[in-house]
Write a protein that holds these residues in place. Structure first.
Motif, PDB file in Angstrom:
ATOM      1  N   HIS A   1       3.766  11.508  10.748  1.00 22.11           N
ATOM      2  CA  HIS A   1       2.695  10.530  10.542  1.00 22.11           C
ATOM      3  C   HIS A   1       2.563  10.231   9.049  1.00 22.11           C
ATOM      4  CE1 HIS A   1       0.881  14.529  10.052  1.00 22.11           C
ATOM      5  NE2 HIS A   1       0.067  13.942   9.181  1.00 22.11           N
ATOM      6  N   CYS A   2       1.714   9.277   8.750  1.00 19.81           N
ATOM      7  CA  CYS A   2       1.354   8.996   7.359  1.00 19.81           C
ATOM      8  C   CYS A   2       0.017   9.682   7.103  1.00 19.81           C
ATOM      9  CB  CYS A   2       1.247   7.482   7.140  1.00 19.81           C
ATOM     10  SG  CYS A   2       0.495   7.033   5.559  1.00 19.81           S
ATOM     11  N   SER A   3      -0.026  10.525   6.079  1.00 21.79           N
ATOM     12  CA  SER A   3      -1.255  11.292   5.837  1.00 21.79           C
ATOM     13  C   SER A   3      -2.396  10.409   5.319  1.00 21.79           C
ATOM     14  CB  SER A   3      -0.981  12.430   4.853  1.00 21.79           C
ATOM     15  OG  SER A   3      -0.565  11.904   3.606  1.00 21.79           O
ATOM     16  N   ILE A   4      -2.044   9.235   4.801  1.00 23.21           N
ATOM     17  CA  ILE A   4      -3.074   8.326   4.292  1.00 23.21           C
ATOM     18  C   ILE A   4      -3.654   7.493   5.439  1.00 23.21           C
ATOM     19  CG2 ILE A   4      -3.562   6.459   2.641  1.00 23.21           C
ATOM     20  CD1 ILE A   4      -1.023   7.423   1.102  1.00 23.21           C
ATOM     21  N   HIS A   5      -2.781   7.137   6.390  1.00 25.72           N
ATOM     22  CA  HIS A   5      -3.193   6.314   7.534  1.00 25.72           C
ATOM     23  C   HIS A   5      -2.795   7.057   8.809  1.00 25.72           C
ATOM     24  CE1 HIS A   5      -1.887   3.664   4.127  1.00 25.72           C
ATOM     25  NE2 HIS A   5      -3.159   3.313   4.251  1.00 25.72           N
ATOM     26  N   PRO A   6      -3.669   7.925   9.336  1.00 23.98           N
ATOM     27  CA  PRO A   6      -3.305   8.777  10.483  1.00 23.98           C
ATOM     28  C   PRO A   6      -2.877   7.996  11.732  1.00 23.98           C
ATOM     29  CG  PRO A   6      -5.338   9.530   9.467  1.00 23.98           C
ATOM     30  CD  PRO A   6      -5.017   8.193   8.844  1.00 23.98           C
ATOM     31  N   SER A   7      -3.194   6.706  11.797  1.00 24.86           N
ATOM     32  CA  SER A   7      -2.780   5.930  12.968  1.00 24.86           C
ATOM     33  C   SER A   7      -1.293   5.582  12.902  1.00 24.86           C
ATOM     34  CB  SER A   7      -3.617   4.660  13.081  1.00 24.86           C
ATOM     35  OG  SER A   7      -3.353   3.819  11.977  1.00 24.86           O
ATOM     36  N   MET A   8      -0.669   5.777  11.732  1.00 26.94           N
ATOM     37  CA  MET A   8       0.763   5.502  11.593  1.00 26.94           C
ATOM     38  C   MET A   8       1.543   6.712  12.074  1.00 26.94           C
ATOM     39  SD  MET A   8       0.827   3.735   7.823  1.00 26.94           S
ATOM     40  CE  MET A   8       2.613   3.690   7.792  1.00 26.94           C
ATOM     41  N   LYS A   9       2.281   6.519  13.174  1.00 30.35           N
ATOM     42  CA  LYS A   9       3.027   7.634  13.760  1.00 30.35           C
ATOM     43  C   LYS A   9       4.475   7.227  14.010  1.00 30.35           C
ATOM     44  CE  LYS A   9      -1.081   9.271  16.222  1.00 30.35           C
ATOM     45  NZ  LYS A   9      -1.296  10.516  15.478  1.00 30.35           N
TER      46      LYS A   9
ATOM     47  N   ALA B   1       0.834  -1.199   0.000  1.00 38.53           N
ATOM     48  CA  ALA B   1       0.000   0.000   0.000  1.00 38.53           C
ATOM     49  C   ALA B   1       0.872   1.254   0.000  1.00 38.53           C
ATOM     50  CB  ALA B   1      -0.895  -0.004   1.236  1.00 38.53           C
ATOM     51  N   PRO B   2       0.389   2.347  -0.582  1.00 38.65           N
ATOM     52  CA  PRO B   2       1.165   3.592  -0.562  1.00 38.65           C
ATOM     53  C   PRO B   2       1.150   4.244   0.828  1.00 38.65           C
ATOM     54  CG  PRO B   2      -0.958   3.968  -1.598  1.00 38.65           C
ATOM     55  CD  PRO B   2      -0.876   2.484  -1.308  1.00 38.65           C
ATOM     56  N   HIS B   3       2.224   4.945   1.150  1.00 40.85           N
ATOM     57  CA  HIS B   3       2.337   5.658   2.430  1.00 40.85           C
ATOM     58  C   HIS B   3       3.015   7.000   2.187  1.00 40.85           C
ATOM     59  CE1 HIS B   3       1.077   2.210   4.782  1.00 40.85           C
ATOM     60  NE2 HIS B   3       1.998   1.453   4.223  1.00 40.85           N
ATOM     61  N   THR B   4       2.861   7.915   3.149  1.00 40.15           N
ATOM     62  CA  THR B   4       3.573   9.193   3.103  1.00 40.15           C
ATOM     63  C   THR B   4       4.262   9.420   4.440  1.00 40.15           C
ATOM     64  OG1 THR B   4       1.755  10.545   3.982  1.00 40.15           O
ATOM     65  CG2 THR B   4       1.775  10.170   1.592  1.00 40.15           C
TER      66      THR B   4
HETATM   67 CU   LIG Z   1       0.318   4.872   5.403  1.00 40.32          CU
END
Ligand SMILES: [Cu+2]
Length: 129
Positions: free
Chosen positions: A114-122, A76-79
């Motif tokens: 954080h990842c702007s696509i998945h805010p739970s990723m910190k 999956a893509p991440h930022t």
């Molecule tokens: Cu992500």
């Protein structure tokens, strides 16, 4: 089925559940998955892997002037985007699988992102002088 026998059936299920839980030591219910545990950096490292929808290590300590490199190991893509209170702002494009992003930290401080696509990723980068 009669109402009373249905109740007895349910009770038997509960008892079975408790007994099987005791036999297993409930370990499967109490042990969190390994990926959920916070990770810390290995000494001297300056890379962060993005895998299983998490930054690994989630907290990395580097010396000022270090370029930190993130690599997306997920499908999956991440930022990588700095939080609002971060001492310096940084923001990657959407990283597809296998893509990487680097940012050089020149000021000591604690940078959360954080990842702007998945805010739970910190994640956190701690920069020392
Ligand atoms: Cu992500």
């Amino acid at each position: 089925m009669h109402a009373k026998s249905r109740l007895m059936f349910c009770l038997a299920c509960v008892v079975l559940l408790i007994v099987s839980c005791m036999a297993a030591g409930c370990s499967s219910y109490q042990t969190p998955p390994a990926t959920a545990a916070p990770t810390t950096s290995a000494a001297g490292g300056n890379t962060v892997a993005i895998k299983n929808f998490a930054f690994d290590p989630s907290s990395l300590t580097v010396k000022s002037g270090t370029a930190v490199k993130w690599t997306n190991q997920d499908g999956a893509p991440h930022t990588i985007v700095s939080d609002a209170g971060s001492p310096a702002a940084f923001s990657s494009d959407s990283l597809s699988s296998g893509a990487s992003y680097s940012f050089t930290f020149t000021q000591p401080g604690t940078y959360t992102y954080h990842c702007s696509i998945h805010p739970s990723m910190k994640g956190t980068i701690i920069v020392t002088s």
